[in-house]
Enzyme design. Structure first.
Site, PDB file in Angstrom:
ATOM      1  N   ARG A   1      -3.412 -10.063   5.266  1.00  0.00           N
ATOM      2  CA  ARG A   1      -3.961 -10.041   3.660  1.00  0.00           C
ATOM      3  C   ARG A   1      -2.727  -9.550   2.801  1.00  0.00           C
ATOM      4  O   ARG A   1      -2.478  -8.388   2.886  1.00  0.00           O
ATOM      5  CB  ARG A   1      -5.209  -9.288   3.601  1.00  0.00           C
ATOM      6  CG  ARG A   1      -5.894  -9.199   2.227  1.00  0.00           C
ATOM      7  CD  ARG A   1      -7.034  -8.299   2.380  1.00  0.00           C
ATOM      8  NE  ARG A   1      -7.475  -8.141   0.990  1.00  0.00           N
ATOM      9  CZ  ARG A   1      -7.490  -7.543  -0.162  1.00  0.00           C
ATOM     10  NH1 ARG A   1      -6.310  -6.785   0.192  1.00  0.00           N
ATOM     11  NH2 ARG A   1      -8.047  -7.549  -1.116  1.00  0.00           N
TER      12      ARG A   1
ATOM     13  N   LYS B   1       0.914  -1.283  -0.043  1.00  0.00           N
ATOM     14  CA  LYS B   1      -0.092   0.124   0.025  1.00  0.00           C
ATOM     15  C   LYS B   1       0.762   1.244   0.143  1.00  0.00           C
ATOM     16  O   LYS B   1       2.152   1.385   0.077  1.00  0.00           O
ATOM     17  CB  LYS B   1      -1.020   0.116   1.085  1.00  0.00           C
ATOM     18  CG  LYS B   1      -2.158  -0.863   0.847  1.00  0.00           C
ATOM     19  CD  LYS B   1      -3.110  -1.100   2.030  1.00  0.00           C
ATOM     20  CE  LYS B   1      -4.354  -1.792   1.640  1.00  0.00           C
ATOM     21  NZ  LYS B   1      -5.181  -1.970   2.615  1.00  0.00           N
TER      22      LYS B   1
HETATM   23  C1  9MG Z   1     -10.266  -5.548  -0.158  1.00  0.00           C
HETATM   24  N1  9MG Z   1      -9.094  -5.189   0.622  1.00  0.00           N
HETATM   25  C2  9MG Z   1      -8.199  -4.178   0.467  1.00  0.00           C
HETATM   26  N2  9MG Z   1      -7.531  -3.572   1.437  1.00  0.00           N
HETATM   27  C3  9MG Z   1      -8.076  -4.257   2.597  1.00  0.00           C
HETATM   28  C4  9MG Z   1      -7.628  -4.474   3.751  1.00  0.00           C
HETATM   29  O1  9MG Z   1      -6.742  -3.588   4.464  1.00  0.00           O
HETATM   30  N3  9MG Z   1      -8.507  -5.230   4.632  1.00  0.00           N
HETATM   31  C5  9MG Z   1      -9.576  -5.609   4.270  1.00  0.00           C
HETATM   32  N4  9MG Z   1     -10.089  -6.648   5.164  1.00  0.00           N
HETATM   33  N5  9MG Z   1      -9.842  -5.856   3.075  1.00  0.00           N
HETATM   34  C6  9MG Z   1      -9.113  -5.126   2.119  1.00  0.00           C
END
Ligand code: 9MG
Length: 279
Positions: free
Chosen positions: A256, A222
């Site tokens: 994630r 990010k």
């Molecule tokens: C779909 N998505 C994109 N960024 C995310 C994040 O930080 N957390 C979660 N739960 N979904 C995300």
């Protein structure tokens, strides 16, 4: 031991778990939509599973800052195709990254095990649709919408504001029939936050955990990592791992990520070192 049931599979969340990101959008955040054909999506899912992913998170609507809104039918078409194909081929937990009630319902019918909603079930009908599936849900904090969230975000008290919002969404979820034990929390890194907001929230991971739910962190590649290191998306792996390692040490258990193998190895070593404390 904290075991959570994701449809027909269970996971012990006292161990760190890796969620591989599979965007089935033409304009996805950091892969530029390279995985937007079914074959490419399947190859990517297979690779992430071979590398040790515990979940595949399938999303048909990009949530990157400024992303275009996707129509319901288009999202259904994109996501259900991928859910069905992955369920037929691989033994894994499918997470659906969606805020759309019909996508929740139909993905559940095809075997999805987790609903990951960046809008914390705020869309009309989402609470009811998610509750009817009986699946675990991930409730994420976002300030604003993906279209406007990065326009000078501000908070009265960042950590309290995020906690209060998530507490309200937990209450609404439980009132709709979602079991409290089936709720995962996420501070929503990059969703209506400056760099300082993001680093502060990561630093306060324990405060979210103290709300009594597992915590999921999404920092992979990010802008926050790019801002700290001044590197483009393709060079954000080490920074992402640093942020994830830091939150693992603070108790987060689901990560994630785009880059599965480096995180599986890192978290395995970190967890084994932590376990030796109790030996
Ligand atoms: C779909 N998505 C994109 N960024 C995310 C994040 O930080 N957390 C979660 N739960 N979904 C995300």
């Amino acid at each position: 031991m904290s075991v959570m049931v994701f449809g027909d599979k269970s996971l012990d969340l006292s161990h760190p778990r890796v969620m591989g990101i599979l965007n089935v959008t033409p304009d996805s955040f950091s892969d530029g939509g390279r995985h937007n054909t079914l074959d490419q999506a399947l190859r990517q899912a297979e690779r992430m599973l071979e590398e040790g992913a515990d979940f595949i998170d399938i999303g048909g609507e990009s949530t990157r800052p400024g992303a275009a809104v996707v129509g319901e039918q288009e999202e259904l078409d994109r996501v259900l195709l991928a859910v069905e194909a992955i369920k037929a081929r691989f033994d894994t937990i499918i997470s659906v990254d969606t805020s759309t009630p019909s996508v929740m319902t139909e993905s559940y019918k095809l075997g999805a095990g987790l609903i990951n909603d960046v809008r914390a079930l705020e869309r009309d009908g989402a609470l009811q649709a998610a509750a009817a599936t009986g699946l675990p849900v991930c409730l994420m904090h976002m300030r604003g919408t993906p279209q406007d969230m990065q326009n000078a975000p501000s908070y009265t008290d960042l950590v309290e504001d995020v906690e209060r919002y998530l507490a309200e969404r937990i209450e609404a979820s439980v009132a709709a029939g979602i079991k409290a034990d089936n709720i995962i929390l996420d501070p929503g890194i990059g969703f209506g936050k400056t760099l300082v907001h993001n680093t502060t929230l990561l630093n306060y991971t324990e405060r979210l955990l103290a709300m009594g739910h597992e915590v999921l962190i999404g920092v992979s590649r990010k802008t926050m990592i790019g801002d700290i290191l001044n590197v483009p998306v393709a060079e954000r792996l080490y920074g992402t791992m640093g942020a994830n390692a830091s939150t693992y040490m603070k108790g987060a258990r689901i990560f994630r990520v785009h880059d599965v193998k480096p995180h599986v190895d890192m978290l395995k070593v970190m967890h084994q070192i932590e376990e030796s404390r109790n030996a």
